[in-house]
Design a protein around this motif. Structure first.
Motif, PDB file in Angstrom:
ATOM      1  N   PHE A 182     -47.380  21.673 -10.645  1.00 22.83           N
ATOM      2  CA  PHE A 182     -46.699  22.761 -11.353  1.00 22.83           C
ATOM      3  C   PHE A 182     -47.147  22.793 -12.817  1.00 22.83           C
ATOM      4  CE2 PHE A 182     -44.097  21.116  -7.944  1.00 22.83           C
ATOM      5  CZ  PHE A 182     -43.762  22.258  -7.239  1.00 22.83           C
ATOM      6  N   ASP A 183     -47.286  23.995 -13.332  1.00 20.83           N
ATOM      7  CA  ASP A 183     -47.667  24.132 -14.737  1.00 20.83           C
ATOM      8  C   ASP A 183     -46.457  24.422 -15.606  1.00 20.83           C
ATOM      9  OD1 ASP A 183     -50.828  24.238 -14.601  1.00 20.83           O
ATOM     10  OD2 ASP A 183     -50.002  25.307 -12.871  1.00 20.83           O
ATOM     11  N   LEU A 184     -45.441  24.981 -15.003  1.00 21.52           N
ATOM     12  CA  LEU A 184     -44.200  25.245 -15.736  1.00 21.52           C
ATOM     13  C   LEU A 184     -43.033  25.081 -14.762  1.00 21.52           C
ATOM     14  CD1 LEU A 184     -43.611  27.997 -18.348  1.00 21.52           C
ATOM     15  CD2 LEU A 184     -41.833  27.448 -16.708  1.00 21.52           C
ATOM     16  N   ILE A 185     -42.094  24.228 -15.163  1.00 19.06           N
ATOM     17  CA  ILE A 185     -40.892  23.997 -14.356  1.00 19.06           C
ATOM     18  C   ILE A 185     -39.706  24.317 -15.243  1.00 19.06           C
ATOM     19  CG2 ILE A 185     -39.452  22.173 -13.331  1.00 19.06           C
ATOM     20  CD1 ILE A 185     -42.148  20.629 -12.805  1.00 19.06           C
ATOM     21  N   TYR A 186     -38.729  25.031 -14.720  1.00 21.52           N
ATOM     22  CA  TYR A 186     -37.503  25.198 -15.519  1.00 21.52           C
ATOM     23  C   TYR A 186     -36.284  24.991 -14.639  1.00 21.52           C
ATOM     24  CZ  TYR A 186     -37.468  30.077 -13.764  1.00 21.52           C
ATOM     25  OH  TYR A 186     -37.465  31.205 -12.980  1.00 21.52           O
ATOM     26  N   ALA A 187     -35.179  24.640 -15.289  1.00 20.09           N
ATOM     27  CA  ALA A 187     -33.954  24.349 -14.552  1.00 20.09           C
ATOM     28  C   ALA A 187     -32.753  24.411 -15.483  1.00 20.09           C
ATOM     29  CB  ALA A 187     -34.030  22.963 -13.921  1.00 20.09           C
ATOM     30  N   GLY A 188     -31.793  25.249 -15.154  1.00 13.76           N
ATOM     31  CA  GLY A 188     -30.509  25.201 -15.847  1.00 13.76           C
ATOM     32  C   GLY A 188     -29.902  23.826 -15.589  1.00 13.76           C
ATOM     33  N   ALA A 189     -29.259  23.262 -16.590  1.00 10.97           N
ATOM     34  CA  ALA A 189     -28.753  21.887 -16.461  1.00 10.97           C
ATOM     35  C   ALA A 189     -27.635  21.745 -15.446  1.00 10.97           C
ATOM     36  CB  ALA A 189     -28.244  21.393 -17.818  1.00 10.97           C
ATOM     37  N   GLN A 190     -26.909  22.833 -15.189  1.00  9.35           N
ATOM     38  CA  GLN A 190     -25.572  22.721 -14.583  1.00  9.35           C
ATOM     39  C   GLN A 190     -25.501  22.394 -13.092  1.00  9.35           C
ATOM     40  OE1 GLN A 190     -26.813  25.487 -16.014  1.00  9.35           O
ATOM     41  NE2 GLN A 190     -26.553  27.259 -14.715  1.00  9.35           N
ATOM     42  N   LYS A 191     -26.610  21.936 -12.505  1.00  6.61           N
ATOM     43  CA  LYS A 191     -26.531  21.463 -11.136  1.00  6.61           C
ATOM     44  C   LYS A 191     -26.837  19.960 -11.099  1.00  6.61           C
ATOM     45  CE  LYS A 191     -27.474  26.086  -9.989  1.00  6.61           C
ATOM     46  NZ  LYS A 191     -26.199  26.735 -10.211  1.00  6.61           N
ATOM     47  N   ASN A 192     -28.082  19.607 -11.323  1.00  2.72           N
ATOM     48  CA  ASN A 192     -28.449  18.199 -11.168  1.00  2.72           C
ATOM     49  C   ASN A 192     -28.590  17.432 -12.464  1.00  2.72           C
ATOM     50  OD1 ASN A 192     -28.511  17.334  -8.561  1.00  2.72           O
ATOM     51  ND2 ASN A 192     -30.539  18.142  -8.131  1.00  2.72           N
ATOM     52  N   MET A 193     -28.331  18.067 -13.593  1.00  2.08           N
ATOM     53  CA  MET A 193     -28.716  17.412 -14.840  1.00  2.08           C
ATOM     54  C   MET A 193     -27.631  17.294 -15.886  1.00  2.08           C
ATOM     55  SD  MET A 193     -32.124  18.347 -17.014  1.00  2.08           S
ATOM     56  CE  MET A 193     -31.405  19.773 -17.795  1.00  2.08           C
ATOM     57  N   GLY A 194     -26.606  18.131 -15.819  1.00  2.00           N
ATOM     58  CA  GLY A 194     -25.616  18.067 -16.880  1.00  2.00           C
ATOM     59  C   GLY A 194     -24.656  19.234 -16.812  1.00  2.00           C
ATOM     60  N   PRO A 195     -23.974  19.506 -17.924  1.00  2.00           N
ATOM     61  CA  PRO A 195     -23.046  20.636 -17.950  1.00  2.00           C
ATOM     62  C   PRO A 195     -23.805  21.930 -18.239  1.00  2.00           C
ATOM     63  CG  PRO A 195     -22.973  19.452 -20.036  1.00  2.00           C
ATOM     64  CD  PRO A 195     -24.028  18.777 -19.200  1.00  2.00           C
TER      65      PRO A 195
END
Ligand SMILES: Cc1ncc(COP(=O)(O)O)c(C=O)c1O
Ligand SMILES: Cc1ncc(COP(=O)(O)O)c(C=O)c1O
Ligand SMILES: [Mg+2]
Ligand SMILES: [Mg+2]
Ligand SMILES: [Mg+2]
Ligand SMILES: [Mg+2]
Lengths: 354, 354
Positions: A182-195
């Protein structure tokens, strides 16, 4: 009563993280001030930010490989836009596997030509299309690794002749993958990472700076990289709590360790769905998500009984998304196997009763 | 030791708010779940969001007057861009009173013609320009009510023939104004309203929908309004803590009550700066900010002694911004008068010693 929290997002965090986060709101590091009321330019916070950024790369196995990690604001929905603004010169190829893919396409279309290389929209997004071609003359390919609403997950990723951008909002840090694909990965925190309140972006620097448009500062990955993810005031508390969660994951043994647990949870969950005649899975079997298991009651008459039993067992957040109905068991990293067992117990109890 | 927190932002919050916020991280409303791990679509959070939105309008005296309040992500810096995307058709008029005004202008310029109706840039932004004209054929007028870095504050606002957009990041909710003079107000939470991570936007609905460009969803005020400030996952914790702060302010007696306290604090502070021969104010006297008092030591040789004394007295966050140097006492709503007295005591003690 212990609550078993199956919420699809914002979602469960570990007790250890919540304790530390709660303490920091009162007093950070015993210096008499709350984490909320110190400058983001203070050493205390700059250290948190740098730790979060390096933990993200380390856990993904991307350290020293030309990637940068950013903790931004605006949610994954803002990434739908930023991806296009930063990478889209003429045309881009999108895989449409769910509501979120669809929204990503909509935002990108505003800027230029988009093709859908494949779509499962007509089948209610119940499967992941395969065998499609990614054209080599497009600027980038975009996909959604896990479809939170429909409960499907890409088990493999196509070889791509062009840069790959992936929305991993609902399965980031949950399974081993070769993340260099992957060249770019994004993720909203509110599932597996934080609030809720911060979004992780991991981007390979060499794909940036190739579009001719002027990019507004807040939308420009290069600007955020050049300022160490501190171009403006970052969302301090969401980033701190995310950092604590990444630390917890690292201490647990990283992605490899959590992957095993996640596979176990998914096996227990889907076995029950399949073996119990009262329930039916929504997603195509081979594309089933290890994060979000979607299922329905075969006989709607049992709805009230089932939901009363769920409540009595302390099972929370199980309602399916309105566009699918039924139930959705979100089994993110922080959800213990015991919670899945508690749910499965209720399901089999219902079978005994019915 | 009690810490006197003069941080310019993120900045001091009241103890009462911090206690409640800290509790909510462990368990919200004694339902066994943290506020961080429940759905933003739950009644618990929707109630928080609605309360925050209505408190904001109520405190500003804008209820029932055609305004909507939004709690967004991205910081005030994203508003520099959103204001232009939503309101700028052909040309806009900006007042340049500081670094933040200047950045707002830069982001807007990307989209179209901007004139600066006046600027104090050449004088190191030490004063607020007056007597300028706002052209009636421009789309809107933009100003910054309080210049956090330089310590100047607009004491009055020009009559404007066109809509007025104002960056109130560092003095929102601190003083009585006729807020109906403004058509759009925005403010990052992290000074007078809460922790970093959310931005209040108060906008008069009838100024929207007049530009011809297509606005990306996350950048479109109308989209956020139509979704009750929940187009995507909002920053739950920053909004909750902001709501608590607005509640605290309301219980205190609202803006009128805090304004009196703020004026008292500013009087005590500036008297000392003026009367003590060791210190010199930075900003033009009539434009002095009640929020951020900027000053320098006349004799730099006293720097070490002064700073040691500050430390011993528990005074924190007093460093001036690098572009101004010297000191900056940020006296936001939550800073008690006692903290200002403690600072002033150190300053006069230095005079006795010197
Ligand atoms: C896969 C996926 N992408 C994007 C989003 C949107 O995220 P946000 O609400 O942070 O904009 C979600 C939210 O649930 C999601 O599950
Ligand atoms: C007046 C003013 N406007 C804008 C900003 C930028 O705010 P943010 O960091 O939330 O983008 C600041 C930050 O200090 C400010 O004081
Ligand atoms: Mg989906
Ligand atoms: Mg079955
Ligand atoms: Mg300024
Ligand atoms: Mg003096």
């Amino acid at each position: 009563m212990k609550i078993h929290n199956f919420s699809a997002g914002p979602s469960i965090l570990t007790q250890e993280v919540l304790l530390k986060a709660s303490e920091a709101v009162l007093d950070y590091n015993n210096d008499g001030l709350s984490l909320l009321e110190i400058s983001h330019r203070s050493k205390a916070f700059v250290d948190i930010m740098e730790k979060a950024r390096s933990l993200a790369l380390e856990l993904l196995g991307l350290e020293g490989k030309g990637y940068k990690a950013l903790f931004l604001q605006g949610g994954a929905s803002t990434q739908f836009l930023m991806v296009a603004l930063n990478l889209l010169e003429k045309k881009a190829a999108y895989l449409n596997t769910g509501t979120w893919s669809d929204k990503a396409i909509k935002e990108a279309k505003m800027h230029d030509d988009i093709i859908e290389v494949a779509s499962s929209k007509d089948a209610g997004y119940s499967y992941i299309p395969k065998g499609f071609e990614i054209p080599s003359d497009y600027d980038y390919f975009h996909c959604t690794s896990n479809n939170t609403i429909f409960g499907t997950q890409m088990k493999s990723f196509p070889d791509s002749p062009i840069p790959v951008a992936c929305d991993m909002s609902s399965d980031i840090f949950s399974r081993s993958l070769d993340f260099t694909k992957f060249d770019l990965i994004y993720a909203g925190a509110q599932k597996n990472m934080g609030p809720a309140g911060t979004t992780l972006v991991v981007v390979k620097e060499d794909i940036l700076g190739k579009v001719s448009r002027k990019i507004p500062s807040m939308m420009d990955y290069k600007v955020h990289i050049s300022k160490g993810s501190m171009f403006n005031t970052p969302p301090v508390f969401p980033i701190y709590t995310s950092m604590l969660t990444l630390e917890w994951l690292k201490n647990l043994g990283g992605i490899k360790a959590i992957e095993e647990i996640n596979e176990m949870k998914a096996r227990v969950m889907y076995s029950e769905i399949d073996l119990n005649p009262l329930f039916k899975g929504y997603a195509n079997k081979e594309d089933r998500s290890n994060m979000n298991a979607t299922f329905t009651l075969v006989n709607e008459d049992l709805k009230e009984t089932f939901e009363t039993m769920l409540k009595e067992a302390g099972i929370s957040g199980l309602n399916g998304h309105r566009s699918v109905g039924g139930y959705r068991a979100s089994m993110y990293n922080a959800l213990p196997l015991d919670s899945v067992k508690a749910l499965v117990e209720v399901m089999s109890e219902l079978e005994t009763k019915a």
